[in-house]
Design a protein around this motif. Structure first.
Motif, PDB file in Angstrom:
ATOM      1  N   MET A 141       0.826  -1.190   0.000  1.00  0.00           N
ATOM      2  CA  MET A 141       0.000   0.000   0.000  1.00  0.00           C
ATOM      3  C   MET A 141       0.874   1.259   0.000  1.00  0.00           C
ATOM      4  O   MET A 141       0.549   2.240  -0.655  1.00  0.00           O
ATOM      5  N   LEU A 142       1.972   1.218   0.721  1.00  0.00           N
ATOM      6  CA  LEU A 142       2.851   2.375   0.802  1.00  0.00           C
ATOM      7  C   LEU A 142       3.429   2.729  -0.570  1.00  0.00           C
ATOM      8  O   LEU A 142       3.515   3.905  -0.938  1.00  0.00           O
ATOM      9  N   ALA A 143       3.785   1.713  -1.332  1.00  0.00           N
ATOM     10  CA  ALA A 143       4.328   1.962  -2.671  1.00  0.00           C
ATOM     11  C   ALA A 143       3.272   2.592  -3.583  1.00  0.00           C
ATOM     12  O   ALA A 143       3.580   3.501  -4.356  1.00  0.00           O
ATOM     13  N   SER A 144       2.035   2.134  -3.483  1.00  0.00           N
ATOM     14  CA  SER A 144       0.959   2.686  -4.313  1.00  0.00           C
ATOM     15  C   SER A 144       0.665   4.132  -3.944  1.00  0.00           C
ATOM     16  O   SER A 144       0.491   4.985  -4.816  1.00  0.00           O
ATOM     17  N   LEU A 145       0.616   4.427  -2.649  1.00  0.00           N
ATOM     18  CA  LEU A 145       0.385   5.805  -2.222  1.00  0.00           C
ATOM     19  C   LEU A 145       1.554   6.695  -2.621  1.00  0.00           C
ATOM     20  O   LEU A 145       1.355   7.856  -2.995  1.00  0.00           O
ATOM     21  N   SER A 146       2.762   6.162  -2.556  1.00  0.00           N
ATOM     22  CA  SER A 146       3.935   6.928  -2.991  1.00  0.00           C
ATOM     23  C   SER A 146       3.846   7.231  -4.476  1.00  0.00           C
ATOM     24  O   SER A 146       4.212   8.332  -4.916  1.00  0.00           O
ATOM     25  N   LEU A 147       3.362   6.284  -5.259  1.00  0.00           N
ATOM     26  CA  LEU A 147       3.210   6.503  -6.690  1.00  0.00           C
ATOM     27  C   LEU A 147       2.172   7.591  -6.965  1.00  0.00           C
ATOM     28  O   LEU A 147       2.371   8.447  -7.838  1.00  0.00           O
ATOM     29  N   ILE A 148       1.091   7.590  -6.221  1.00  0.00           N
ATOM     30  CA  ILE A 148       0.058   8.620  -6.382  1.00  0.00           C
ATOM     31  C   ILE A 148       0.657   9.993  -6.087  1.00  0.00           C
ATOM     32  O   ILE A 148       0.472  10.951  -6.840  1.00  0.00           O
ATOM     33  N   LEU A 149       1.391  10.090  -4.989  1.00  0.00           N
ATOM     34  CA  LEU A 149       2.005  11.371  -4.627  1.00  0.00           C
ATOM     35  C   LEU A 149       3.095  11.773  -5.620  1.00  0.00           C
ATOM     36  O   LEU A 149       3.268  12.957  -5.915  1.00  0.00           O
ATOM     37  N   LEU A 150       3.817  10.806  -6.142  1.00  0.00           N
ATOM     38  CA  LEU A 150       4.839  11.094  -7.142  1.00  0.00           C
ATOM     39  C   LEU A 150       4.203  11.633  -8.432  1.00  0.00           C
ATOM     40  O   LEU A 150       4.728  12.579  -9.038  1.00  0.00           O
ATOM     41  N   CYS A 151       3.083  11.065  -8.828  1.00  0.00           N
ATOM     42  CA  CYS A 151       2.372  11.573 -10.012  1.00  0.00           C
ATOM     43  C   CYS A 151       1.893  13.004  -9.766  1.00  0.00           C
ATOM     44  O   CYS A 151       1.999  13.860 -10.652  1.00  0.00           O
ATOM     45  N   GLN A 152       1.387  13.270  -8.564  1.00  0.00           N
ATOM     46  CA  GLN A 152       0.936  14.623  -8.247  1.00  0.00           C
ATOM     47  C   GLN A 152       2.107  15.594  -8.246  1.00  0.00           C
ATOM     48  O   GLN A 152       2.013  16.702  -8.780  1.00  0.00           O
ATOM     49  N   LEU A 153       3.220  15.196  -7.674  1.00  0.00           N
ATOM     50  CA  LEU A 153       4.411  16.042  -7.643  1.00  0.00           C
ATOM     51  C   LEU A 153       4.924  16.306  -9.059  1.00  0.00           C
ATOM     52  O   LEU A 153       5.280  17.439  -9.401  1.00  0.00           O
ATOM     53  N   THR A 154       4.933  15.276  -9.896  1.00  0.00           N
ATOM     54  CA  THR A 154       5.370  15.437 -11.282  1.00  0.00           C
ATOM     55  C   THR A 154       4.449  16.400 -12.021  1.00  0.00           C
ATOM     56  O   THR A 154       4.919  17.280 -12.755  1.00  0.00           O
ATOM     57  N   GLY A 155       3.163  16.247 -11.836  1.00  0.00           N
ATOM     58  CA  GLY A 155       2.208  17.161 -12.472  1.00  0.00           C
ATOM     59  C   GLY A 155       2.407  18.589 -12.015  1.00  0.00           C
ATOM     60  O   GLY A 155       2.390  19.519 -12.828  1.00  0.00           O
ATOM     61  N   GLU A 156       2.625  18.773 -10.721  1.00  0.00           N
ATOM     62  CA  GLU A 156       2.847  20.116 -10.175  1.00  0.00           C
ATOM     63  C   GLU A 156       4.133  20.724 -10.732  1.00  0.00           C
ATOM     64  O   GLU A 156       4.170  21.906 -11.109  1.00  0.00           O
ATOM     65  N   ALA A 157       5.186  19.924 -10.818  1.00  0.00           N
ATOM     66  CA  ALA A 157       6.474  20.417 -11.326  1.00  0.00           C
ATOM     67  C   ALA A 157       6.363  20.796 -12.806  1.00  0.00           C
ATOM     68  O   ALA A 157       6.888  21.833 -13.231  1.00  0.00           O
ATOM     69  N   VAL A 158       5.673  19.973 -13.591  1.00  0.00           N
ATOM     70  CA  VAL A 158       5.532  20.264 -15.021  1.00  0.00           C
ATOM     71  C   VAL A 158       4.711  21.528 -15.235  1.00  0.00           C
ATOM     72  O   VAL A 158       5.063  22.393 -16.048  1.00  0.00           O
ATOM     73  N   VAL A 159       3.607  21.659 -14.477  1.00  0.00           N
ATOM     74  CA  VAL A 159       2.744  22.830 -14.634  1.00  0.00           C
ATOM     75  C   VAL A 159       3.490  24.104 -14.251  1.00  0.00           C
ATOM     76  O   VAL A 159       3.439  25.108 -14.965  1.00  0.00           O
ATOM     77  N   ARG A 160       4.209  24.072 -13.148  1.00  0.00           N
ATOM     78  CA  ARG A 160       4.949  25.266 -12.724  1.00  0.00           C
ATOM     79  C   ARG A 160       6.125  25.540 -13.646  1.00  0.00           C
ATOM     80  O   ARG A 160       6.444  26.687 -13.930  1.00  0.00           O
ATOM     81  N   GLY A 161       6.778  24.479 -14.091  1.00  0.00           N
ATOM     82  CA  GLY A 161       7.937  24.658 -14.964  1.00  0.00           C
ATOM     83  C   GLY A 161       7.572  25.216 -16.324  1.00  0.00           C
ATOM     84  O   GLY A 161       8.288  26.041 -16.885  1.00  0.00           O
ATOM     85  N   LEU A 162       6.443  24.766 -16.872  1.00  0.00           N
ATOM     86  CA  LEU A 162       6.018  25.220 -18.196  1.00  0.00           C
ATOM     87  C   LEU A 162       5.030  26.378 -18.148  1.00  0.00           C
ATOM     88  O   LEU A 162       4.662  26.923 -19.185  1.00  0.00           O
ATOM     89  N   GLY A 163       4.566  26.709 -16.941  1.00  0.00           N
ATOM     90  CA  GLY A 163       3.607  27.803 -16.801  1.00  0.00           C
ATOM     91  C   GLY A 163       2.262  27.499 -17.422  1.00  0.00           C
ATOM     92  O   GLY A 163       1.615  28.376 -17.988  1.00  0.00           O
TER      93      GLY A 163
END
Length: 127
Positions: A1-23
């Motif tokens: 379960m921890l790995a799955s939740l980490s993956l969810i948070l990693l996807c959210q972090l990646t989305g946040e980084a891409v959105v902020r990086g590309l504006g």
């Protein structure tokens, strides 16, 4: 379960980084959710993704864990409401009226949609 939740948070972090990086004019978590959806759709095509946190067992255990503690997700919303009590007090009547009106509009739209679909299905039965 921890790995799955980490993956969810990693996807959210990646989305946040891409959105902020590309504006991009898009919320980061929405892009992260689309990334997670893409990974979940791709897991059946690639055997490597079918094991681990994206596997059916990993997704099921993570979803059960989230559902078991779903009430905790309402805490930030409750804190936000408490922080804006003065705003709620000054516009309380307007908020209640808008909520009541939106409920009535939603009910009317639902009834009209139901009647339209029901009428279309009856016409289809006669053909």
């Amino acid at each position: 379960m921890l790995a799955s939740l980490s993956l969810i948070l990693l996807c959210q972090l990646t989305g946040e980084a891409v959105v902020r990086g590309l504006g991009l004019p898009l919320p980061g978590p929405v892009l992260g959710l689309l990334l997670l959806l893409t990974l979940l759709l791709a897991r059946d095509r690639f055997a490597l993704l079918a094991h681990g946190p994206l596997g059916k067992d990993g997704v099921e255990s993570a979803s059960k864990g989230l559902l078991a503690h779903l009430s905790l997700l309402f805490v930030p919303a409750g804190v936000g409401v408490v922080q804006e009590l003065d705003l709620l007090a000054s516009h309380g009547i307007a908020i209640v009226l808008v909520l009541a009106l939106s409920v009535v509009v939603t009910l009317l739209a639902t009834v009209l949609t139901f009647r339209l679909v029901s009428r279309l299905l009856k016409q289809q039965d006669f053909r």
